[in-house]
Write an enzyme that holds these catalytic residues in place. Structure first.
Site, mmCIF file in Angstrom:
data_model
loop_
_atom_site.group_PDB
_atom_site.id
_atom_site.type_symbol
_atom_site.label_atom_id
_atom_site.label_comp_id
_atom_site.label_asym_id
_atom_site.label_seq_id
_atom_site.Cartn_x
_atom_site.Cartn_y
_atom_site.Cartn_z
ATOM 1 N N GLU A 34 0.834 -1.210 0.000
ATOM 2 C CA GLU A 34 0.000 0.000 0.000
ATOM 3 C C GLU A 34 0.862 1.250 0.000
ATOM 4 O O GLU A 34 1.812 1.355 0.790
ATOM 5 C CB GLU A 34 -0.924 -0.033 1.218
ATOM 6 C CG GLU A 34 -2.368 0.251 0.905
ATOM 7 C CD GLU A 34 -3.007 -0.722 -0.083
ATOM 8 O OE1 GLU A 34 -3.100 -0.375 -1.285
ATOM 9 O OE2 GLU A 34 -3.409 -1.809 0.346
ATOM 10 N N ASP A 37 3.187 2.162 -4.695
ATOM 11 C CA ASP A 37 3.238 2.330 -6.169
ATOM 12 C C ASP A 37 3.876 3.656 -6.572
ATOM 13 O O ASP A 37 4.720 3.701 -7.464
ATOM 14 C CB ASP A 37 1.862 2.105 -6.837
ATOM 15 C CG ASP A 37 0.740 3.021 -6.383
ATOM 16 O OD1 ASP A 37 0.921 3.778 -5.405
ATOM 17 O OD2 ASP A 37 -0.346 2.977 -7.020
ATOM 18 N N ALA A 123 -15.227 2.759 -1.830
ATOM 19 C CA ALA A 123 -14.920 1.695 -0.877
ATOM 20 C C ALA A 123 -13.462 1.265 -0.960
ATOM 21 O O ALA A 123 -13.056 0.294 -0.333
ATOM 22 C CB ALA A 123 -15.830 0.494 -1.133
ATOM 23 N N GLY A 124 -12.667 1.982 -1.749
ATOM 24 C CA GLY A 124 -11.264 1.598 -1.885
ATOM 25 C C GLY A 124 -11.074 0.407 -2.814
ATOM 26 O O GLY A 124 -10.062 -0.284 -2.746
ATOM 27 N N SER A 128 -12.884 4.356 -9.577
ATOM 28 C CA SER A 128 -12.411 5.379 -10.526
ATOM 29 C C SER A 128 -11.587 4.751 -11.641
ATOM 30 O O SER A 128 -11.785 5.062 -12.817
ATOM 31 C CB SER A 128 -11.536 6.431 -9.838
ATOM 32 O OG SER A 128 -12.028 6.764 -8.602
ATOM 33 N N GLU A 160 -6.136 11.069 -14.179
ATOM 34 C CA GLU A 160 -6.582 11.266 -12.797
ATOM 35 C C GLU A 160 -5.682 12.275 -12.082
ATOM 36 O O GLU A 160 -6.156 13.132 -11.336
ATOM 37 C CB GLU A 160 -6.605 9.922 -12.057
ATOM 38 C CG GLU A 160 -7.342 10.028 -10.749
ATOM 39 C CD GLU A 160 -7.858 8.699 -10.212
ATOM 40 O OE1 GLU A 160 -8.004 7.729 -10.993
ATOM 41 O OE2 GLU A 160 -8.112 8.631 -9.006
ATOM 42 N N ASP A 172 -3.892 0.888 -9.692
ATOM 43 C CA ASP A 172 -5.298 0.556 -9.942
ATOM 44 C C ASP A 172 -5.585 0.435 -11.441
ATOM 45 O O ASP A 172 -6.278 -0.474 -11.885
ATOM 46 C CB ASP A 172 -6.207 1.629 -9.324
ATOM 47 C CG ASP A 172 -5.925 1.841 -7.842
ATOM 48 O OD1 ASP A 172 -5.252 0.984 -7.239
ATOM 49 O OD2 ASP A 172 -6.382 2.860 -7.291
ATOM 50 N N TYR A 221 -4.031 11.554 1.562
ATOM 51 C CA TYR A 221 -3.280 10.774 0.568
ATOM 52 C C TYR A 221 -2.137 11.627 0.013
ATOM 53 O O TYR A 221 -0.982 11.202 -0.029
ATOM 54 C CB TYR A 221 -4.226 10.338 -0.557
ATOM 55 C CG TYR A 221 -3.579 9.464 -1.605
ATOM 56 C CD1 TYR A 221 -3.658 8.078 -1.522
ATOM 57 C CD2 TYR A 221 -2.886 10.018 -2.678
ATOM 58 C CE1 TYR A 221 -3.059 7.274 -2.488
ATOM 59 C CE2 TYR A 221 -2.285 9.229 -3.640
ATOM 60 C CZ TYR A 221 -2.384 7.853 -3.539
ATOM 61 O OH TYR A 221 -1.787 7.062 -4.490
HETATM 62 C C1 GLA Z 1 -5.133 4.476 -4.243
HETATM 63 C C2 GLA Z 1 -4.288 4.947 -5.431
HETATM 64 C C3 GLA Z 1 -3.218 3.912 -5.792
HETATM 65 C C4 GLA Z 1 -2.403 3.511 -4.562
HETATM 66 C C5 GLA Z 1 -3.332 3.158 -3.402
HETATM 67 C C6 GLA Z 1 -2.567 2.913 -2.127
HETATM 68 O O1 GLA Z 1 -5.872 3.361 -4.607
HETATM 69 O O2 GLA Z 1 -5.115 5.169 -6.558
HETATM 70 O O3 GLA Z 1 -2.385 4.412 -6.796
HETATM 71 O O4 GLA Z 1 -1.493 4.507 -4.212
HETATM 72 O O5 GLA Z 1 -4.282 4.171 -3.140
HETATM 73 O O6 GLA Z 1 -1.787 1.785 -2.238
#
Ligand code: GLA
Length: 386
Positions: A34, A37, A123-124, A128, A160, A172, A221
Site C-alpha cells: 500500500e 506504487d 470503498a477503496g 475510478s 486522474e 489501480d 493521501y
Molecule cells: C489508491 C491509489 C493507488 C495507490 C493506493 C494505495 O488506490 O489510486 O495508486 O497509491 O491508493 O496503495
C-alpha cells in the site's frame, strides 16, 4: 440492480438506435503493497468480478454523449472545444481520459456512451480506475485504435493526476488493464513489468467493507506522498542520490534514523518494509506457504496503522476480528486508506465462520453493518459479447 451486457445494450438501442460494443473493466483488491506504487515499489493486486461496463458506438462527428445509468445523468462534450478544467463530478473521469488519450497523440472519433458499474463507490476498490479504463477501452475500440494495456494504464493515471487532481499511483489502472483470472499480479511500479501469482483453488479473498469513508482521505493521501518525497530529499543527502524510496533498504533507513525527523522516518519505514513484505508474500504464495503470506499481510496492517497512519478504528476493528478466525491466514486494510475495505486471505472452508464473526463483531463494536464479498480474481479489461 444487476445489469448484464445485454441489458446495457438494450438500453443503448433504446437511447441511440444502434447496437454498441461493450467494454468491461474491473475494480481491484490489493492483497499487499500500500502506497508503494508512487514510490516506484511493489504491489500485489488482483482484479475483481465487480466491474464498470461502457457501451459505445462511434459517431460521425467529434462529440461525446455520455449517459451514466448509476447517476441517471447525461453529459455532452465536444473534443474540438473541450472543457478547460474539471467540473467536480463523475464525468471528469470520462472527459479527462478522452483528452489525455488525445494528448498522447491519438485522434479519437466522437462516440455515444452508456456507463454502468457494480464496483462499490468510495470503498477503496478502485471504482475510478474501472471507469477510466473501461472508457479508454471503449473510445479506442470505437476509434479503431490499438489498446496497449500498460500505456493505457499510464494514460488513465495521468488523467486522474492532471485532470481530476488526485495524485494517484499506477496500481489501480494497471491491474484493471492487465488482470489475469485466478491470479494476483506482482507489479514492479518502476519497470512496469509484472509476474502472475496464482491464488490456490482452496483460498478465497474475503473483502469486508467498513462502509466508512473519512472525509479527509484525498488530502491525507497527498500529504503521505509529500512525506515520502521529503524522505527521498533527505535520504539523498545522507546515503547518496536516490530517485525513490524503492532505492532504500530497511538497513540503510535504520542507519540514518537519528538524522531524520521522526514522522518522516516512520513514513519511510512503512514504504521500505512494505516493499519487502510484498516480495515475501509473493514468495510465500508461490511456495504454498499461506501462513507466511498471512503474516506479511498482518504486519502490513500494523505498519499502515502505526507508521503510515492511514487506517481508522473501523478498519482496525475488521482486520482484528478477521485475524482471530481459524482458517484466516491474514487480514489487512486494502486501498488508499481512511476507511474502505479489509481483505483477508481465507481457507474456503472458513469463509462462513469468518463472515459471521465479521458481521456480528463489527455490528456489536461499532453499530455499523459490514458488507462481505467473497471474490475470485478476474481478467482485466476486454470487450464482452452483447
Ligand atoms: C489508491 C491509489 C493507488 C495507490 C493506493 C494505495 O488506490 O489510486 O495508486 O497509491 O491508493 O496503495
Amino acid at each position: 440492480m444487476s445489469v448484464q451486457a445485454r441489458d446495457l445494450a438494450e438500453e443503448f438501442v433504446f437511447r441511440f438506435g444502434r447496437t454498441p460494443t461493450v467494454s468491461r473493466a474491473p475494480g481491484r483488491v490489493n492483497l499487499i503493497g500500500e502506497h508503494t506504487d508512487y514510490n516506484d515499489g511493489f504491489v500485489m493486486p488482483a482484479a475483481l468480478e465487480f466491474a464498470t461496463l461502457t457501451a459505445a458506438s462511434q459517431r460521425p462527428d467529434r462529440r461525446l454523449t455520455v449517459y451514466s445509468m448509476i447517476m441517471d445523468e447525461t453529459r455532452e462534450f465536444d473534443l474540438d472545444a473541450p472543457p478547460q478544467g474539471a467540473s467536480g463530478d463523475w464525468s471528469d473521469y470520462v472527459i479527462g481520459v478522452a483528452l489525455t488519450l488525445e494528448m498522447s497523440g491519438r485522434r479519437l472519433s466522437g462516440a455515444d456512451l452508456i456507463i454502468w458499474s457494480d464496483v462499490p463507490l468510495g470503498a477503496g476498490l478502485s471504482s475510478s480506475a474501472a471507469l477510466e479504463v473501461s472508457v479508454a477501452h471503449a473510445l479506442l475500440s470505437e476509434s479503431g485504435l490499438e489498446f496497449d494495456p500498460i500505456e493505457v494504464a499510464q494514460i488513465c493515471q495521468r488523467a486522474e493526476d492532471d485532470f481530476v487532481g488526485m495524485r494517484c499511483g499506477v496500481m489501480d489502472q494497471y491491474i484493471s488493464c492487465c488482470g489475469v483470472a485466478g491470479h494476483a499480479l506482482l507489479i514492479d511500479c518502476r519497470s512496469l513489468s509484472s509476474r502472475h501469482v496464482a491464488i490456490a483453488p482452496n483460498l478465497r479473498l474475503l473483502i469486508a467493507n467498513s462502509n466508512v469513508r473519512h472525509q479527509h482521505a484525498g488530502g491525507e493521501y497527498n500529504l503521505r506522498r509529500e512525506a515520502c518525497e521529503e524522505g527521498v530529499r533527505l535520504l539523498s543527502r545522507l546515503i547518496g542520490p536516490i530517485t525513490a524510496l524503492r532505492d532504500v533498504t530497511p538497513e540503510q533507513l535504520e542507519a540514518k534514523r537519528r538524522k531524520l525527523p521522526e514522522l518522516i522516518y516512520r513514513r519511510c519505514r512503512h514504504i521500505v518494509t512494505e516493499n519487502a513484505r510484498v516480495l515475501e508474500a509473493e514468495r510465500a504464495l508461490n511456495a504454498g506457504d499461506f501462513v507466511a503470506c498471512g503474516r506479511a499481510m498482518n504486519a502490513s496492517h500494523v505498519s499502515m496503522q502505526k507508521d503510515f497512519e492511514i487506517t481508522c478504528p473501523e478498519v482496525d476493528m475488521l482486520a482484528g476480528l478477521a485475524q482471530t478466525v481459524k482458517g484466516v491466514y491474514g487480514s489487512r486494510m486494502t486501498g488508499g486508506g481512511f476507511g474502505g475495505c479489509v481483505v483477508s486471505l481465507v481457507e474456503a472452508s472458513a469463509v462462513d465462520k469468518a463472515t459471521q464473526i465479521l458481521t456480528d463483531g463489527y455490528r456489536i463494536a461499532t453499530g455499523l453493518d459490514t458488507d462481505i464479498f467473497v471474490c475470485a480474481p478476474s481478467d482485466g479489461v476486454r470487450l464482452i459479447p452483447v
